[in-house]
Design an enzyme around this catalytic site. Structure first.
Site, PDB file in Angstrom:
ATOM      1  N   ASN A  66      -3.096   2.655   5.145  1.00 55.07           N
ATOM      2  CA  ASN A  66      -1.646   3.312   4.705  1.00 55.07           C
ATOM      3  C   ASN A  66      -2.252   4.788   4.134  1.00 55.07           C
ATOM      4  O   ASN A  66      -3.416   5.201   4.263  1.00 55.07           O
ATOM      5  CB  ASN A  66      -1.100   2.484   3.406  1.00 55.07           C
ATOM      6  CG  ASN A  66       0.371   2.835   3.690  1.00 55.07           C
ATOM      7  OD1 ASN A  66       0.864   3.902   3.661  1.00 55.07           O
ATOM      8  ND2 ASN A  66       1.191   1.721   3.229  1.00 55.07           N
ATOM      9  N   CYS A 109     -24.386  32.393  26.084  1.00 48.76           N
ATOM     10  CA  CYS A 109     -24.123  33.306  24.863  1.00 48.76           C
ATOM     11  C   CYS A 109     -23.272  34.500  24.939  1.00 48.76           C
ATOM     12  O   CYS A 109     -23.810  35.161  25.853  1.00 48.76           O
ATOM     13  CB  CYS A 109     -25.553  33.643  24.132  1.00 48.76           C
ATOM     14  SG  CYS A 109     -25.308  34.315  22.624  1.00 48.76           S
ATOM     15  N   SER A 136       0.814  -1.455  -0.082  1.00 48.17           N
ATOM     16  CA  SER A 136      -0.015  -0.105  -0.076  1.00 48.17           C
ATOM     17  C   SER A 136       0.745   1.307  -0.086  1.00 48.17           C
ATOM     18  O   SER A 136       0.184   2.192   0.030  1.00 48.17           O
ATOM     19  CB  SER A 136      -0.981  -0.026   1.198  1.00 48.17           C
ATOM     20  OG  SER A 136      -0.095  -0.635   2.559  1.00 48.17           O
ATOM     21  N   CYS A 137       2.159   1.317   0.184  1.00 40.28           N
ATOM     22  CA  CYS A 137       2.994   2.541   0.118  1.00 40.28           C
ATOM     23  C   CYS A 137       2.796   3.244  -1.374  1.00 40.28           C
ATOM     24  O   CYS A 137       2.905   2.619  -2.487  1.00 40.28           O
ATOM     25  CB  CYS A 137       4.269   2.173   0.207  1.00 40.28           C
ATOM     26  SG  CYS A 137       5.114   3.775   0.130  1.00 40.28           S
TER      27      CYS A 137
END
Lengths: 425, 410
Positions: A203, A346, A138-139
């Site tokens: 990856n 608020c 997967s790199c």
């Protein structure tokens, strides 16, 4: 200091805790891994070891970061490939790590260009004493198209190479998947069919993070040019969790063992990956930014979380959230929730007014004299963008109403949410 | 009821504490963590905050310091951790005290119970005085397995924390919470008992394996010219009176003169402004460049609207009219006022306690006396007279006792 058992069993291997360095620049030699072990990591996935014939030659510089307002490292771009040390050096380091840290888990990440490479590497790292193998499929920034994510997007190759690794080694093995794919399930199933015991994902995501506006080149600039390469860090966490969810809910993969990766930096990130089905957790980017020491707060925070959840073992939490993430068509669309404004909190900044007008349904009116917003329920669709932009947590979930023509009791609707009903104070 | 007197400065929210923690540079070998007399590790707990581990942050603070929530509020951090902070190289130091306050508030909100009583070793220690040093001594000893009895001469515990530091800087409620933690660890506090008067040291020694004298400098000093003057009150008496009444006191004067330039004088002057005394003038012996008060307290006092005149000493008083002369210049001023408060220091009273002091301090280092059963700590031990130093001395005397009685072993 709280003390709880963080140990997990993953692919038949005992981990004293689920935190591992992922295969990357953070664990490319003995000294780095030894320091990480000393600081408390449960294991390392040693930086990917390639075949002898593939020479690594890196660019300089090789990193870039995505920022937003004052926050550095929202995401991180990295062009480094696999380990630059020699095969012999890497095997030597694996062996010594295992000798010196027998109770820590040493996982060898490997990557070949063909079946022979994969089989040989599997053999070598097994002989060196690794506890487990991770296949780097997967790199996204390899200089060879026979390696990395170009392989991982091809299920046939994935299956073939997984089988090759299994021929070379009896060790438990996980296949590391790329997110640069529409559907990860076919690749994951192919790897399991080839013999993988589990999946590591994600990856890095292919990216161009920034452009130098004067030179018209992506960053980092390498002698006037740049390349697409992997992106990681907090920004990719949602993408990673999505892939975990898709894997764990695919038919036949419900019990898939996963080593989760992608933007983990805090114990909360870790807990999210576990709830989405990860058993072990891999980390790089936040280590590159902050160092190995981040594991201290991840471990301690996770222990406190277990205590709060009355859980004795992390295994009780794995994948618990998967069933609660359903297809969009299965969500209850019969009601809406109006936001509620806490006037005491608020401070009159008007951010909710701007976002509601410009990004939602013009359902907040603004009193120019008192500088106070109020909700116009005739227009409000209950999207809660206002809650997300309020800087002081003054807007929470309020009344639930059923849409016209629907049945059901508003009181039965579950709207509790740490983010919306109890914004941080 | 004077809400202005009681009102503590607002604390951080989860969002704003994260913004402040994000300013922290997460230094290597962090200088802040080497700068605390009490051994606090700000680098560690701020990192925990940064990585959203608030419970871990609380553990880091509490395990080191039983007075964590108090130090967060009263410590002159600008002299210690914040002085060392690397962020100063960019702009201004991290608000370490403020982050510590947020974390210890969170600890209390979550009802965390961090300190653990040690397994009993069968030994019992008496502590004389329940100020910060006595309390820290107790906490450390209890964690080591000792039984602890604390003898307090007043009706309430806390010493100067209770009776001296104003409510807006240190709410009574926080003092209660911190003391309750130590009581929950097993400390027995015996109130309204003066050792050396109601109970003798001999009795204490007979009933305990060791006695720690942790009486602070609780008595006010008086300048001879002001003795017997009906317009004069000491800072100690004034602060205790106001705190006990939660600021709801009678006969608030139209003007007041404070004499003194330490943190106590600053507390007195600021308290007077918070009580709506219109003209508050503080005359200080030191000149500004030699001031004793912490910069933070001095700034807050000036911001409150107090007129501070430096370099003057009182030379004459006639009823409500005081004359001051400059120490170096040929300058004199006479002020007529409704109330004169003397904040010119405090002294210790160790009568019948078996501890010899000179100028408020035992004249040797450490925490032991000639009597092997008697130890001392707090203000009367050498070192600074602040809460953070009291914590340090409390921990150190506990270690010394443990060494002496058990050789440091369990």
């Amino acid at each position: 200091m709280i003390s709880k058992d963080l140990s997990v069993e993953f692919l038949g291997v005992h981990f004293e805790n689920p935190f591992l360095l992922s295969s990357s620049p953070v664990d490319n030699c003995y000294e780095m891994c030894a320091k990480a072990f000393d600081e408390g990591w449960g294991g390392v996935v040693f930086k990917t070891i390639g075949p002898k014939h593939f020479k690594i030659n890196e660019v300089s510089p090789r990193f870039d970061e995505l920022t937003k307002e004052g926050t550095p490292f929202v995401g991180f771009k990295n062009m480094e490939q696999i380990a630059e040390h020699s095969l012999e050096e890497n095997l030597h380091d694996l062996r010594h790590l295992k000798d010196d840290y027998p109770n820590k888990v040493v996982i060898a990440s490997i990557m070949g260009t063909n079946e022979e490479d994969w089989e040989t590497l599997a053999q070598l790292v097994t002989e060196a004493g690794a506890d487990m193998i991770e296949m780097n499929l997967s790199c996204p920034q390899m200089t060879s198209h026979e390696m990395g994510s170009d392989v991982g997007t091809n299920p046939e190759l994935v299956k073939k190479y997984c089988a090759a690794v299994k021929r070379g080694s009896d060790l438990p093995m996980m296949a590391k998947m790329t997110p640069n794919i529409t559907d990860m399930v076919p690749a994951a199933k192919a790897s399991m069919a080839g013999g993988a015991d589990g999946i590591a994902t994600i990856n890095t995501v292919k990216s161009v993070a920034n452009i130098d506006l004067d030179r018209k080149v992506g960053l980092p600039i390498v002698n006037g040019k740049s390349s697409i390469s992997g992106f990681s860090g907090k920004a990719v966490k949602p993408i990673a969790l999505r892939f975990l969810q898709q894997l764990r809910t695919a038919a036949g993969l419900e019990q898939l063992p996963i080593s989760g990766i992608g933007g983990i930096e805090t114990w909360q990130d870790a807990a999210e990956f576990i709830l989405m089905g990860a058993t072990t957790l891999q980390v790089t980017t936040s280590v590159m930014q902050y160092g190995y020491r981040i594991v201290e707060d991840m471990k301690n925070g996770l222990m406190h979380y277990m205590e709060d959840q009355h859980v004795e073992h992390l295994s009780e939490l794995i994948g618990v959230a998967n069933k609660n993430i359903v297809p969009a068509e299965d969500l209850d669309r019969d009601y809406k929730v109006y936001p509620k404004i806490d006037w005491d909190k608020c401070i009159g900044c008007g951010r909710c007014y701007i976002s509601c007008f410009d990004g939602a349904h013009q359902a907040i009116t603004w009193d120019i004299k008192t500088r106070r917003p109020s909700i116009d329920t005739s227009k409000c669709v209950g999207c809660h963008l206002c809650n997300l932009v309020c800087p002081v947590g003054a807007i929470t979930t309020g009344e639930v109403v059923m849409k016209p023509g629907t049945k059901g009791n508003p009181e039965d609707v579950q709207i509790e949410s740490s983010r919306l009903t109890h914004p941080v104070q | 009821m004077s809400t202005k007197y009681e009102k503590e400065a607002p604390s951080y929210t989860m969002t704003t504490v994260m913004e402040e923690a994000a300013r922290c540079l997460l230094c290597h070998d962090a200088p802040c963590s080497k700068a605390c007399p009490a051994g606090t590790d700000p680098a560690r707990f701020i990192r925990s905050v940064r990585f959203r581990n608030l419970k871990g942050a609380a553990e880091t603070i509490r395990e080191n310091n039983a007075m964590g929530a108090i130090c967060a509020r009263v410590c002159p951090t600008e002299k210690y951790c914040e002085l060392a902070c690397s962020r100063t190289g960019i702009d201004c130091p991290i608000d370490i005290g403020g982050i510590q306050r947020f974390v210890t508030d969170y600890e209390e909100q979550e009802k965390m119970d961090i300190l653990r009583k040690g397994d009993s070793n069968g030994l019992s220690i008496a502590i004389v005085g329940s100020g910060p040093a006595g309390l820290q001594t107790a906490a450390t000893l209890l964690q080591k397995g000792y039984a602890v009895d604390i003898y307090e001469k007043n009706e309430k515990a806390g010493g100067y924390l209770r009776y001296g530091i104003p409510e807006y800087r240190l709410p009574d409620e926080i003092v209660d919470v911190e003391i309750n933690r130590i009581v929950n660890l097993g400390a027995e506090i015996k109130y309204s008992v003066t050792i050396g008067k109601d109970v003798t040291m001999a009795d204490l020694k007979a009933d305990h394996d060791a006695v720690v004298v942790a009486v602070g400098a609780s008595e006010a000093k008086m300048l001879p010219m002001f003795e017997g003057n009906p317009y004069v009150e000491t800072a100690v008496d004034f602060l205790a009176r106001v705190k006990e009444a939660k600021g709801d006191i009678d006969n608030i004067p139209a003007s007041a003169v404070v004499v003194g330039g330490g943190d106590v004088a600053m507390d007195v002057a600021t308290t007077l402004k918070r009580l709506d005394v219109k003209n508050v003038t503080d005359l200080v012996y030191e000149e500004f460049d030699e001031f004793k008060a912490s910069k933070k307290e001095l700034d807050a006092t000036q911001k409150a609207g107090v007129t501070i005149v430096d370099g003057y000493v009182p030379t004459d008083v006639d009823g409500n009219t005081v004359t001051f002369k400059h120490r170096h210049l040929d300058s004199e001023m006479t002020i007529k006022t409704d109330l004169i408060i003397l904040a010119v220091g405090q002294q210790v009273n160790t009568d019948n306690l078996g501890v010899d002091t000179d100028h408020g301090e035992v004249q040797h280092s450490g925490y032991k006396t000639d009597d092997e059963k008697v130890f001392f700590t707090g203000d009367i031990a050498q070192g600074d007279k602040t809460v953070v130093w009291a914590v340090r001395k409390g921990k150190e005397v506990a270690e010394e006792i443990d060494q002496a009685l058990l050789g440091g072993n369990k």
